[in-house]
Design a protein around this motif. Sequence first.
Motif, mmCIF file in Angstrom:
data_model
loop_
_atom_site.group_PDB
_atom_site.id
_atom_site.type_symbol
_atom_site.label_atom_id
_atom_site.label_comp_id
_atom_site.label_asym_id
_atom_site.label_seq_id
_atom_site.Cartn_x
_atom_site.Cartn_y
_atom_site.Cartn_z
ATOM 1 N N GLY A 10 -3.800 0.294 -2.226
ATOM 2 C CA GLY A 10 -3.670 -0.905 -1.422
ATOM 3 C C GLY A 10 -4.053 -0.736 0.020
ATOM 4 N N ILE A 11 -3.331 -1.443 0.897
ATOM 5 C CA ILE A 11 -3.595 -1.457 2.332
ATOM 6 C C ILE A 11 -2.291 -1.162 3.059
ATOM 7 N N TYR A 29 -0.213 -1.601 6.391
ATOM 8 C CA TYR A 29 -0.153 -2.468 7.560
ATOM 9 C C TYR A 29 0.843 -1.895 8.567
ATOM 10 N N GLY A 40 0.827 -1.209 0.000
ATOM 11 C CA GLY A 40 0.000 0.000 0.000
ATOM 12 C C GLY A 40 0.855 1.250 0.000
ATOM 13 N N GLU A 93 -4.393 -2.080 10.328
ATOM 14 C CA GLU A 93 -4.318 -1.810 8.903
ATOM 15 C C GLU A 93 -5.320 -0.721 8.567
ATOM 16 N N VAL A 94 -5.009 -0.032 7.461
ATOM 17 C CA VAL A 94 -5.912 1.016 6.949
ATOM 18 C C VAL A 94 -6.042 0.792 5.459
ATOM 19 N N ARG A 95 -7.276 0.746 4.959
ATOM 20 C CA ARG A 95 -7.516 0.404 3.568
ATOM 21 C C ARG A 95 -7.499 1.658 2.685
ATOM 22 N N ASN A 96 -7.573 1.379 1.368
ATOM 23 C CA ASN A 96 -7.526 2.446 0.355
ATOM 24 C C ASN A 96 -8.714 3.404 0.530
ATOM 25 N N ARG A 143 -6.120 5.367 13.621
ATOM 26 C CA ARG A 143 -7.319 5.842 12.919
ATOM 27 C C ARG A 143 -8.110 6.641 13.954
ATOM 28 N N VAL A 146 -4.605 7.015 2.402
ATOM 29 C CA VAL A 146 -4.180 5.800 1.684
ATOM 30 C C VAL A 146 -4.709 5.885 0.271
#
Length: 843
Positions: free
Chosen positions: A774-775, A777, A750, A808-811, A801, A771
Amino acid sequence: MAEVTVKELAKVVDTPVERLLQQMQEAGLPQTSPDQQVSDDEKQRLLAHLKQSHGESVVEPRKITLKRKTVSTLKVAGSKTVNVEVRKKRTYVKRDPAELEAERQRELEELRAAEESRQQAEEARRKAEEEARQALEASKQAGQSEPEPVAKVEQPAAAESAPASAPAPAVPVPEVTPADAQAAAEANRKKEEARRKALRSDEEERNRKRAGGHAGKEKSRNSGRIMDDEDGMNRRRGGGGKLKAKKRNQHGFEKPTGPIVREVVIGETITVAELAQRMSIKAAEVIKYMFKNGTMVTINQVLDQDTAAIVAEDMGHKVKLVRESDIEDQLTESMSHEGELTGRAPVVTVMGHVDHGKTSLLDYIRRAKVASGEAGGITQHIGAYHVETDRGMVTFLDTPGHAAFTAMRARGAKATDIVILVVAADDGVMPQTEEAIQHAKAAGVPIVVAVNKIDKPEADADRIKHDLAARQVIPEEWGGDTMFVHVSAKVGTGIDELLEAILLQAEVLELKAQPSAPARGVVIESRLDKGRGPVATLLVQNGTLRQGDVVLAGFNYGRVRAMLDENGKPIKEAGPSIPVEILGLDGTPDAGDEMTVVGDERKAREVALFRQGKFREIKLARQQSAKLENMFESMGQGEKKALNIVIKADVRGSLEALQGSLSDLGNDEVQVKVVSGGVGGITETDANLALASNAVIFGFNVRADASARKVVENEGLDLRYYSVIYEIIDDVKKALTGMLGSDVREQILGVAEVRDVFRSPKFGAVAGCMVIEGIVYRNRPIRVLREDVVIYEGELESLRRYKDDVAEVRNGMECGIGVKNYNDVRVGDRIEVFERIQVARTL
């Protein structure tokens, strides 16, 4: 030796008692029951009778040689031991009793003659003393004075010191008559003659005693041995012995008056030591001569023919230059191939791709079940068979179709007259089909195409014709010269038409041979049988091979002890185009080697040893060349990883195919090294070799014996058995792949873009990010990029967050990122999260 009974004697000599009693009665011995005693003399009589009945001589041996061998162990530096073997040999000769008795009588006669001579001398001395005494009395009676006393004969030294011719002086007396003076002088003369005679007798007696003493000493010292008759006779006679002994002790070699010119035979190459030996000089002289001429050599240096010829000529010898192939040429010239040419049966080779039905087709022709017994359903040996048809005999060679057996198929094409190309109608032209076409064309052999499996619904014969026509195999109906026959090996369709086409093609070729000539052929296959030794399958191409012939096949030779046909039945001879198995070679020849019958076994051994030596020289030269060529390339590079393998196969052809296939595997980093390869079962020697070289043992259609299995179990060696070549190649590929290891690759997970930077008393600079790919981590490594340039590489210290720690933090989501040990994060930077993964490498 104590006496024994007849029963005990029969047990000792391992013969029935009744048979021994019968033999004793035939020899004239009195024994008639098993409990009677047998003396030593009766044993000797029985032995003499048995020898005479068997045609042997009963004369006792006159010479006995005793040999003795002792072996001891000598310890040297360290733990190394050396075996010392001492051999002694002594020969005893039994002289003839008649000769010994004659010699004894001769010595007695000589001693008797010496005694008689001594007595005669003693008698002469007494007579001389008596005459001297009488002369002295006569002179006293005549009124003369007593003469000077004469030296006694017992003292020869004093007698010899006096002049021999001087008479004893007499004291002059006056008034002596002339008659008295004459009588006194005569008496003195007789007395002097008697003294001289006594001295000669004493000297002769001493010489005889001296000669007899020497002879007695020699007799006692050399009892039971052979003496020099001439020297012994001279010593006994007392004359000439010293001169004879002096001549005997002188050696018979004399220094030559001029240089000896020798004829030096020089081959294409020769070592310094061999050249010096042929010139009968020391190797140091040759080395010294070449040093003087500016060439530094050693004793084992190999010289070329021209250089060796110059050296030999300069040192005064004649040179005879020979070629290494002269021995082969002489063998070819010595073989006679005269005879009447007659027609012979065609040799047909069946070729094609794997599982296209080659063996099944031949199986139907031979009315046998060969394919059902093949491992994995494929043929892995070259089979040779001959069948009788209505129009004559045909010999078939069945070659394997797998890609690993290219060399075997190539040898099949060289040994054949006609090639049957088997193509499956439902499969078409495959890689091995094209390869078979190339082999047949390279050998200049006509092709007959058998389109097999024509009974299947999906069969397409026209497609086969088009595919083969594209490869220059054109059918006759299309204007070509290749016959196409549609067959089915399963139901027998078209088999008669195929045999008709083969025999028609053979008539066109007009095949001829000379049955009366010495046999010549080719080795089809060879193997090592545990009970029978080396067994070679031969195809006789010309002449007739008979049991008892001396055969030369490649590096091996031997006398044909037995011949078997393809069904295992013994035969006495085999004519042209007949395949046979022979026993009696000293090794397993390579498949494809030329076989010839040689009239002289010594000549066959000489040629075989020459070929072996030539092969070793070529192999050594190739190894040295490879080392020199790869020396600079390998400098600065790590050595290749090698998988050591010890291979044992059932036949020579399979062994060669395995070695070739396995050697082709590998790349610049790993390779397969065949430490040893052979034919026959796995022995203890193979297991020890694998242990020493850290190798894997492969057995192809063979098994390990008990001693080898014990070594494998005790040492934990890797021993694997195979019956199909696919499995060996697959396992070796897996092993090489494991030796390659794995590659480490990076995969981007990511990317987060920095939108703002916040300051925190606990974490320092905290980047507020979005982001964008991707992700992201928290437990993965990161890189900080500024204007697409990496300025820092490390790891995340925190990922939040809002106020919560997250994994993890997503797109498309916002987050706060704290970079560990890095506070120079700016707006516009990108934080790239990645991971390292290991990817297995393949060949």
